[in-house]
Design a protein around this motif. Structure first.
Motif, short mmCIF file in Angstrom:
data_model
loop_
_atom_site.label_atom_id
_atom_site.label_comp_id
_atom_site.label_asym_id
_atom_site.label_seq_id
_atom_site.Cartn_x
_atom_site.Cartn_y
_atom_site.Cartn_z
N CYS A 306 0.84 -1.19 0.00
CA CYS A 306 0.00 0.00 0.00
C CYS A 306 0.88 1.24 0.00
N ILE A 313 -0.87 -5.16 0.88
CA ILE A 313 -2.29 -4.85 0.76
C ILE A 313 -3.11 -6.07 1.17
N PHE A 328 -4.55 0.42 -3.45
CA PHE A 328 -4.15 0.74 -2.09
C PHE A 328 -5.06 -0.01 -1.14
N ASP A 329 -4.62 -0.13 0.10
CA ASP A 329 -5.37 -0.91 1.08
C ASP A 329 -6.56 -0.12 1.59
#
Length: 512
Positions: A306, A313, A328-329
């Protein structure tokens, strides 16, 4: 009856000590009473009205008048018609359940006529669900020169006290500018406070960092939580005051009872939602972008970390309008937005509201198919991926590790002599003398001048030499250094018949 009399006495004391002429005039007009006269006349007229309602047990009318008195600025803006008609701002004052609730404690009881022209709706947030308003909506007028203070009152009922005792229920202060009225009524008002500003709840000052967002980022301010400063007692009057100055904008604020939504619940909703980006859709987009004849498509490395937390992630998300594959997480992104809500993509900076977040099934499949130690993969133009080559352990060794003492073989034709423990070579006499001079102390040595004109009988007795550690060490160093060189080891002898000039023919020993 005793409690009602005490309540009326407290209300009369408040009228006599806290209200100014402008507020008294607004209250009397809202109650349908004459509003002319000096301040004492206005106070007496209002106190008589309170006594009359208390004696006649007109509890409902007394509650209405109490609310007007505790919120004089809202009453002054014009709510007399609804008060005189017996219905507060168009909403029925009859209880909605078995318990009698004052109309100012019922949900949505605060209409725009009590504070601002029309009720302002703030921009919704996925982290909070507004249950009801705890205070009337107040206006913060423009103040270009002087300071001003606006006060709102909060009187909790039993249901609200019980709700605030729950885990996720909070009382939060919403405030925002009214510079665009058309936008305000559409629910697009961003959270923001005038600058400078001081907010107090029952005398407790809210920290200033909770009233500001990121620099040059409108809407990055979160509503401050004031739950801990409220007195959670039924019928107790809580006060929220906002003191400000030098503002060119008009603001509005209200205290709302909200239910906090945990981040884990939001991430779970994203995972369970059917609104996802399918794996085939991502591959088709890659192939379509790589069909440009002017560009030669090559493989690229995609990180599985991330960009916000730099951790692997767990739930890959991105916006529907993002054209990149990098995700992205979800949990890391939502935690950041809860603190400072900018709602922008960390990769391309495009707006990413919560409603536009989707799970990327292509990246999710890669995460599920690789061990947690893999941090990146190589993706070819057709969407096929392989695990990126990992660095060898030897390349990751620290240059200061314990293995740097290993013997390294050097291929050289020149002979190499092994070093053994030998003493350092003796310095040259000249360098030794310079070193001795540099180490000498600042004390001058004793004069060694000898008068050669004196006879043997007149020669005075020489004093005994003082023992000097430095001279002895220097003499030994001199002797050892001179012995290493090819000097004759025999003492110097003078020719026959000549005396030693230094002693004038006498012995080296001192006379007794």
């Amino acid at each position: 009856m005793a409690s009602q009399s005490q309540s009326a006495a407290a209300l009369i004391s408040y009228v006599q000590s806290r209200l100014i002429v402008k507020q008294l005039v607004g209250i009397l007009k809202a109650a349908g009473l004459p509003s002319s006269g000096v301040k004492k006349t206005l106070i007496d007229r209002l106190v008589d009205r309170i006594h009359e309602l208390s004696r006649n047990n007109e509890n409902e009318a007394l509650e209405k008048l109490r609310f007007i008195i505790y919120n004089p600025d809202g009453a002054a803006s014009g709510g007399s018609a609804s008060i005189a008609a017996g219905r507060p701002n168009g909403y029925s004052s009859s209880p909605t359940n078995g318990d009698h609730q004052p109309y100012y404690n019922q949900p949505h009881a605060y209409s725009a006529s009590s504070a601002v022209g029309n009720r302002v709706h703030f921009k919704p947030s996925p982290f909070y669900v507004i249950l009801e308003s705890l205070s009337p909506q107040q206006t913060i007028p423009v103040m270009t020169e002087n300071r001003n203070t606006v006060v709102a009152s909060i009187i909790l009922n039993q249901h609200q006290v019980t709700t605030l005792g729950g885990k996720n229920a909070r009382a939060m202060l919403y405030c925002g500018p009214l510079d665009a009225p058309a936008v305000a009524h559409l629910g697009k008002v961003e959270i923001g406070f005038p600058t400078p500003v001081e907010v107090k709840v029952n005398g407790h000052t809210i920290p200033a960092n909770q009233l500001r967002g990121l620099k040059n980022k409108p809407g990055s301010t979160r509503p401050p939580d004031i739950t801990q400063f409220l007195t959670k007692v039924v019928g107790h009057k809580n006060e929220v005051s906002i003191t400000y100055a030098l503002t060119q904008k008009k603001y509005a604020f209200v205290v709302n009872l909200v239910n906090q939504v945990p981040i884990e619940k939001l991430v779970q909703d994203l995972r369970q939602s059917n609104n996802k980006i399918s794996k085939q859709t991502v591959i088709d987009d890659m192939i379509k972008r790589n069909q440009d004849s002017d560009l030669v498509a090559t493989s690229s490395v995609m990180s599985l970390k991330c960009p916000l937390s730099t951790l692997r992630i767990e739930t890959p998300v991105r916006s529907k309008i993002c054209t990149h594959v990098q995700c992205f997480d979800a949990a890391s992104f939502l935690q950041l937005q809860q603190q400072a809500p900018t709602w922008s993509c960390p990769s391309c900076s495009k707006p990413v509201p919560y409603e536009m977040l989707v799970v990327d099934s292509y990246v999710q499949d890669i995460l599920d198919s690789t061990p947690k130690s893999v941090d990146s993969v190589t993706v070819d133009p057709n969407g096929n991926w392989t695990v990126a080559s990992q660095r060898s352990p030897s390349a990751e060794m620290s240059p200061y590790s314990d293995d740097d003492e290993d013997v390294v073989e050097i291929h050289d034709n020149r002979p190499v002599r092994k070093h053994t423990s030998q003493p350092a070579p003796s310095p040259r006499p000249g360098s030794l003398m310079r070193e001795e001079n540099s180490r000498a102390t600042s004390k001058r040595p004793i004069s060694q001048v000898i008068d050669l004109t004196l006879s043997d009988d007149d020669t005075p007795a020489r004093p005994a030499k003082r023992a000097s550690t430095n001279q002895q060490s220097n003499s030994s160093s001199m002797n050892s250094s001179l012995a290493d060189r090819s000097f004759p080891r025999n003492p110097i002898s003078f020719p026959l018949g000549l005396n030693n000039p230094r002693t004038n023919g006498t012995s080296d020993l001192p006379h007794r």
